[in-house]
Design a protein around this motif. Structure first.
Motif, short mmCIF file in Angstrom:
data_model
loop_
_atom_site.label_atom_id
_atom_site.label_comp_id
_atom_site.label_asym_id
_atom_site.label_seq_id
_atom_site.Cartn_x
_atom_site.Cartn_y
_atom_site.Cartn_z
N ASP A 52 -6.03 35.88 14.63
CA ASP A 52 -4.65 36.21 14.32
C ASP A 52 -3.79 36.13 15.59
OD1 ASP A 52 -5.06 38.57 15.74
OD2 ASP A 52 -5.11 39.86 13.98
N GLN A 53 -2.47 36.38 15.45
CA GLN A 53 -1.57 36.18 16.60
C GLN A 53 -1.89 37.12 17.75
OE1 GLN A 53 2.54 35.80 15.60
NE2 GLN A 53 3.24 35.88 17.70
N GLY A 83 -4.69 35.66 19.67
CA GLY A 83 -4.26 34.57 20.54
C GLY A 83 -3.64 35.06 21.83
N ARG A 93 -4.34 29.70 18.21
CA ARG A 93 -4.92 31.04 18.13
C ARG A 93 -6.40 31.02 18.45
NH1 ARG A 93 -1.76 33.24 12.66
NH2 ARG A 93 0.34 32.90 13.47
#
Length: 460
Positions: A228-229, A232, A329
């Motif tokens: 997920d962000q 990342g 990501r």
């Protein structure tokens, strides 16, 4: 990584000069003239090769009709061009047997789906801000960090991790388990991304370097799930700390905090008598054979780096590729692509520690190798480490570690701010075992526990 029984596979050798043919006259004659292709050993086949281009290949899709073209008489090339019958672009790409062949990227799957995501303007801006802060403060950072590394390094080697508050229990577990087993962590340095993690690490007598300005954009909570962000962004912290240590001239072992030591892994990498002692970088085998991880399937959570100009350039390039890490990501996906490029451009010697050997097991073994894990649980495997990778989130990691007898943090210290002597307050001398799931590996039977996966049968 080389697959099992690779020594039994045939290699097709092509010679572009008569003088490069093998010294064995019969083999050279049979290779040059019509008839059956001769068989010989590798030493004989390469006896007159001043240079040799090697291509590793396999068909990535069982239904993919793959061809190989070797084009002679051209300007020398050191990359493989991939052509596919595709329609559509990016995630909308798919194979169409009626379409003409066209050039595609190396991360295009055999289905036609392109797994390389391009950074959009917001990610470019985010990376630009991080790099601006990095470059503006670099001289100060190098001076401060250099003085710390000089004090703690052993044989010019340091062990490096980064952690945020959301992953802090895993750092505690690594330190507690290492203390319990008598390992010296003098040359271990943590790059915390927040004040909480800094105080925690220092409270466990671990060296830290906290560049507050540089880490300001890194979230302090754990990722909800792999990829997920938040994940990342946290990966960018891994890039920064490794690159800084590399530029200061130190060999390093980088590791995630979801790792336990059974033997000090530095003894493996420092063995000068080893047959693999001359590599530049060593990576744990991730185990996954997804096409985007070709050709190395290197796990970016456990690796050793010998400091030289080749490895410095690799991690400098990685730092400048942060926008791609944000977009995809995945730190791992971009690192592997850069490893392949560095191997081609600079001759970087990359060693992946094969998943079929026992020294460096991880999540691949936990989830895919039931018999291996039974031998591990009963003490028949003698590993250096165990890496609880291949796990969706932190909650699952903690549960798996607990039922594998790999958890050493007292319950009262989990998710709480702890002061004073953290080692004596929070660390258990013996592992704290609890059953979680019946269908996942455990050191004791958990047959009475619920399954993790629907309908899952008991591991034991």
């Amino acid at each position: 990584p080389i697959n099992p029984n690779a020594d039994k596979e045939d290699v097709l050798m092509l010679y572009d000069e008569r003088s490069s043919l093998p010294s064995d006259r019969q083999v050279a004659h049979d290779a040059e003239y019509e008839g059956d292709i001769p068989h010989t050993d590798a030493v004989s086949a390469t006896s007159n090769c001043d240079a040799m281009n090697v291509v590793f290949m396999n068909n990535p899709g069982s239904k993919l009709r793959q061809c190989v073209a070797v084009v002679g008489g051209q300007y020398q090339g050191y990359h493989i061009q991939r052509w596919m019958r595709l329609v559509g672009e990016g995630p909308k790409g798919k194979i169409d047997t009626n379409a003409p062949l066209r050039v595609t990227g190396r991360m295009t799957k055999s289905s036609g789906y392109d797994e390389l995501m391009y950074p959009k303007s917001n990610l470019l801006s985010m990376h630009r801000e991080i790099m601006l802060t990095y470059l503006t403060n670099l001289d100060e950072i190098r001076k401060e960090l250099g003085s710390i590394l000089k004090k703690i390094a052993i044989d010019n080697t340091v062990i490096v991790s980064t952690v945020n508050q959301g992953q802090s229990e895993l750092l505690m577990n690594f330190v507690c388990s290492s203390r319990s087993r008598g390992f010296d962590l003098q040359n271990f340095i943590v790059f915390p991304t927040d004040e909480f993690s800094k105080e925690l690490a220092e409270g466990m007598d671990i060296a830290t370097y906290y560049a507050e300005k540089l880490m300001a954009s890194i979230p302090n909570q754990e990722a909800a799930r792999y990829g997920d962000q938040t994940f990342g962004l946290i990966m960018m912290a891994k890039v920064i700390c490794v690159q800084l240590v590399s530029e200061l001239g130190y060999d390093m072992l980088f590791q995630d905090v979801d790792i336990l030591w059974y033997k000090n892994p530095l003894s493996y990498f420092h063995d000068k008598t080893s047959a693999i002692a001359n590599f530049d970088v060593y990576f744990q085998d991730d185990g996954s054979r997804q096409e985007r991880y070709a050709p190395y399937s290197a796990n970016s959570g456990f690796y050793y780096v010998r400091n030289n100009e080749r490895s410095k350039l690799l991690f400098r390039t990685m730092l400048y590729s942060g926008d791609l890490i944000f977009a995809c990501r995945s730190h791992q996906q971009i690192l592997i692509a850069l490893l392949a490029e560095a191997n081609s451009l600079t001759g970087l010697k990359v060693k992946v520690l094969n998943r079929d050997e026992n020294e460096f097991p991880g999540g691949y073994h936990y989830h895919m190798k039931k018999n291996f894990m039974k031998e591990f649980a009963t003490g028949k495997i003698d590993p250096y480490i165990f890496h609880m990778s291949w796990t969706l989130n932190k909650d699952d990691k903690l549960k798996f570690l607990r039922q594998m007898g790999m958890w050493y943090v007292n319950e009262d210290c989990i998710g709480k701010e702890v002061g004073g002597d953290i080692i004596s307050t929070c660390c258990s001398v013996e592992p704290l075992f609890t059953c979680q799931y019946r269908d996942k590996p455990s050191i004791k039977s958990c047959a009475d526990s619920p399954p993790k996966d629907k309908g899952g049968l008991s591991f034991w």
